[in-house]
Design a protein around this motif. Structure first.
Motif, PDB file in Angstrom:
ATOM      1  N   VAL A   3       0.828  -1.207   0.000  1.00 34.24           N
ATOM      2  CA  VAL A   3       0.000   0.000   0.000  1.00 34.24           C
ATOM      3  C   VAL A   3       0.862   1.256   0.000  1.00 34.24           C
ATOM      4  N   LEU A   4       1.994   1.207   0.707  1.00 33.92           N
ATOM      5  CA  LEU A   4       2.858   2.377   0.831  1.00 33.92           C
ATOM      6  C   LEU A   4       4.006   2.375  -0.169  1.00 33.92           C
ATOM      7  N   PHE A  57      -8.294  -8.716 -15.842  1.00 39.82           N
ATOM      8  CA  PHE A  57      -8.986  -7.433 -15.678  1.00 39.82           C
ATOM      9  C   PHE A  57      -8.471  -6.729 -14.436  1.00 39.82           C
ATOM     10  N   LEU A  58      -8.147  -5.437 -14.591  1.00 43.31           N
ATOM     11  CA  LEU A  58      -7.630  -4.633 -13.486  1.00 43.31           C
ATOM     12  C   LEU A  58      -8.690  -3.625 -13.061  1.00 43.31           C
ATOM     13  N   SER A  59      -9.137  -3.694 -11.814  1.00 45.88           N
ATOM     14  CA  SER A  59     -10.042  -2.687 -11.287  1.00 45.88           C
ATOM     15  C   SER A  59      -9.228  -1.480 -10.844  1.00 45.88           C
ATOM     16  N   VAL A  60      -9.900  -0.404 -10.479  1.00 41.99           N
ATOM     17  CA  VAL A  60      -9.175   0.799 -10.060  1.00 41.99           C
ATOM     18  C   VAL A  60      -8.436   0.589  -8.738  1.00 41.99           C
ATOM     19  N   LEU A  61      -8.708  -0.506  -8.048  1.00 48.78           N
ATOM     20  CA  LEU A  61      -8.036  -0.783  -6.773  1.00 48.78           C
ATOM     21  C   LEU A  61      -6.777  -1.627  -6.947  1.00 48.78           C
ATOM     22  N   ASP A  62      -6.557  -2.166  -8.152  1.00 46.95           N
ATOM     23  CA  ASP A  62      -5.398  -3.017  -8.389  1.00 46.95           C
ATOM     24  C   ASP A  62      -4.165  -2.191  -8.747  1.00 46.95           C
ATOM     25  N   VAL A  63      -2.987  -2.777  -8.517  1.00 52.40           N
ATOM     26  CA  VAL A  63      -1.746  -2.195  -9.031  1.00 52.40           C
ATOM     27  C   VAL A  63      -1.826  -2.229 -10.552  1.00 52.40           C
ATOM     28  N   HIS A  64      -1.530  -1.117 -11.207  1.00 52.47           N
ATOM     29  CA  HIS A  64      -1.692  -1.029 -12.660  1.00 52.47           C
ATOM     30  C   HIS A  64      -0.385  -1.062 -13.443  1.00 52.47           C
ATOM     31  N   VAL A  65       0.726  -1.318 -12.783  1.00 52.71           N
ATOM     32  CA  VAL A  65       1.997  -1.462 -13.477  1.00 52.71           C
ATOM     33  C   VAL A  65       2.012  -2.802 -14.201  1.00 52.71           C
ATOM     34  N   ASN A  66       2.366  -2.791 -15.495  1.00 51.46           N
ATOM     35  CA  ASN A  66       2.425  -4.012 -16.294  1.00 51.46           C
ATOM     36  C   ASN A  66       3.838  -4.580 -16.311  1.00 51.46           C
ATOM     37  N   ARG A  67       3.934  -5.924 -16.349  1.00 46.35           N
ATOM     38  CA  ARG A  67       5.228  -6.603 -16.302  1.00 46.35           C
ATOM     39  C   ARG A  67       5.329  -7.647 -17.413  1.00 46.35           C
ATOM     40  N   ILE A  68       6.528  -7.807 -17.930  1.00 47.35           N
ATOM     41  CA  ILE A  68       6.772  -8.742 -19.027  1.00 47.35           C
ATOM     42  C   ILE A  68       6.568 -10.184 -18.535  1.00 47.35           C
ATOM     43  N   PRO A  69       5.792 -11.001 -19.274  1.00 47.19           N
ATOM     44  CA  PRO A  69       5.495 -12.360 -18.794  1.00 47.19           C
ATOM     45  C   PRO A  69       6.606 -13.376 -18.991  1.00 47.19           C
ATOM     46  N   VAL A  70       7.507 -13.137 -19.957  1.00 51.46           N
ATOM     47  CA  VAL A  70       8.626 -14.053 -20.201  1.00 51.46           C
ATOM     48  C   VAL A  70       9.862 -13.228 -20.567  1.00 51.46           C
ATOM     49  N   LEU A 112      -7.293  16.759  -1.565  1.00 53.63           N
ATOM     50  CA  LEU A 112      -6.519  15.862  -0.710  1.00 53.63           C
ATOM     51  C   LEU A 112      -6.904  14.413  -0.952  1.00 53.63           C
ATOM     52  N   LEU A 113      -8.199  14.148  -1.042  1.00 49.11           N
ATOM     53  CA  LEU A 113      -8.659  12.780  -1.305  1.00 49.11           C
ATOM     54  C   LEU A 113      -8.182  12.284  -2.665  1.00 49.11           C
ATOM     55  N   PHE A 114      -8.205  13.175  -3.670  1.00 47.82           N
ATOM     56  CA  PHE A 114      -7.720  12.800  -5.006  1.00 47.82           C
ATOM     57  C   PHE A 114      -6.231  12.461  -4.957  1.00 47.82           C
ATOM     58  N   THR A 115      -5.464  13.240  -4.231  1.00 47.86           N
ATOM     59  CA  THR A 115      -4.026  12.993  -4.113  1.00 47.86           C
ATOM     60  C   THR A 115      -3.749  11.656  -3.436  1.00 47.86           C
ATOM     61  N   LEU A 116      -4.468  11.378  -2.352  1.00 43.43           N
ATOM     62  CA  LEU A 116      -4.284  10.104  -1.651  1.00 43.43           C
ATOM     63  C   LEU A 116      -4.686   8.929  -2.533  1.00 43.43           C
ATOM     64  N   PHE A 117      -5.775   9.105  -3.305  1.00 44.82           N
ATOM     65  CA  PHE A 117      -6.186   8.037  -4.221  1.00 44.82           C
ATOM     66  C   PHE A 117      -5.108   7.778  -5.271  1.00 44.82           C
ATOM     67  N   CYS A 118      -4.532   8.844  -5.828  1.00 42.03           N
ATOM     68  CA  CYS A 118      -3.493   8.681  -6.845  1.00 42.03           C
ATOM     69  C   CYS A 118      -2.244   8.017  -6.267  1.00 42.03           C
ATOM     70  N   LEU A 119      -1.900   8.349  -5.029  1.00 45.33           N
ATOM     71  CA  LEU A 119      -0.772   7.686  -4.379  1.00 45.33           C
ATOM     72  C   LEU A 119      -1.013   6.183  -4.270  1.00 45.33           C
ATOM     73  N   TYR A 120      -2.253   5.817  -3.985  1.00 43.11           N
ATOM     74  CA  TYR A 120      -2.604   4.404  -3.878  1.00 43.11           C
ATOM     75  C   TYR A 120      -2.666   3.752  -5.256  1.00 43.11           C
ATOM     76  N   PHE A 121      -3.314   4.419  -6.203  1.00 47.69           N
ATOM     77  CA  PHE A 121      -3.519   3.830  -7.529  1.00 47.69           C
ATOM     78  C   PHE A 121      -2.194   3.593  -8.250  1.00 47.69           C
ATOM     79  N   PHE A 122      -1.287   4.544  -8.183  1.00 43.13           N
ATOM     80  CA  PHE A 122      -0.042   4.455  -8.933  1.00 43.13           C
ATOM     81  C   PHE A 122       1.078   3.764  -8.163  1.00 43.13           C
TER      82      PHE A 122
END
Length: 227
Positions: free
Chosen positions: A10-11, A101-114, A44-54
């Protein structure tokens, strides 16, 4: 997952793609602090959400050569076969495919599968349908990559914009050599990531299963027959 692991996730520091949103929200909150609480609290809420989302936590990737790891956090919505996007040049025959499928609560960084070399990157403009729908793979905005392994086999991974996603970020280039689990991009605010695999691949993921990008094994490649 332990409490300590959850706190670290989370942090986790934000991905660079989130910095404009985070700094923008923080600036608005600072202005609102001196002007009006009606601006301060939403900002403030938007900033905290972006910290979590990204957030961009570190991951430990399996090192076995024949396994494929999930390119994204989220929920598996499709397991089966499908024709890969035509812009990838992988032919018109169905290949094994897994869609996450990625919801807005998931980590959205993509990673190479192989592990392999990026031989093709192709962007296609499109719609912004619900990414959980099957037709989103054909109609939505997407960015697709082909990764050629050292044994010559190709694995494709496709970033698909979702209902509220409006920006696909790809941070690698054609010719880049990457290890499995390395970051290659991010999709902002809800999306889907598809993986197309060589014929004969054993699909291990199940619909509804929760993925951890760069760690969860989703498939096992068939052994090559040598003569």
């Amino acid at each position: 997952m332990s409490l300590a692991s959850t706190i670290r996730m989370v942090l986790a520091p934000p991905h660079p793609a989130g910095r404009p949103f985070i700094w923008g929200g923080a600036a608005l909150a600072l202005v609102g602090l001196f002007l009006t609480k009606w601006l301060f609290w939403p900002a403030l809420l938007f900033t905290l959400f972006c910290l979590y989302f990204f957030r961009d936590p570190e991951r430990v990737t399996p090192t076995r050569h024949q396994v494929v790891v999930s390119p994204a956090d989220g929920r598996v919505v499709l397991v089966g076969s499908a024709v890969p996007p035509p812009e990838l040049g992988l032919g018109d025959q169905p290949l094994p495919r897994i869609a996450v499928f990625l919801s807005v609560l998931d980590v959205h960084v993509n990673r190479i599968p192989v592990a392999g070399v990026v031989t093709r990157i192709a962007y296609r403009a499109g719609l912004f349908l619900n990414a959980a729908l099957d037709k989103a793979s054909e109609d939505n905005e997407r960015n697709a990559l082909v990764v050629r392994m050292t044994d010559g086999r190709d694995v494709a991974v496709v970033q698909i914009a979702g209902l509220i996603a409006r920006r696909i970020v790809c941070t690698v280039r054609e010719g880049d050599r990457l290890e499995a689990g390395e970051r290659f991009g991010i999709i902002r605010f809800g999306s889907r990531t598809d993986v197309y695999l060589p014929p004969g691949t054993k699909l291990l993921a199940l619909p509804g299963q929760i993925m951890t990008g760069g760690e969860t094994v989703i498939a096992e490649l068939p052994a090559l027959v040598t003569t």
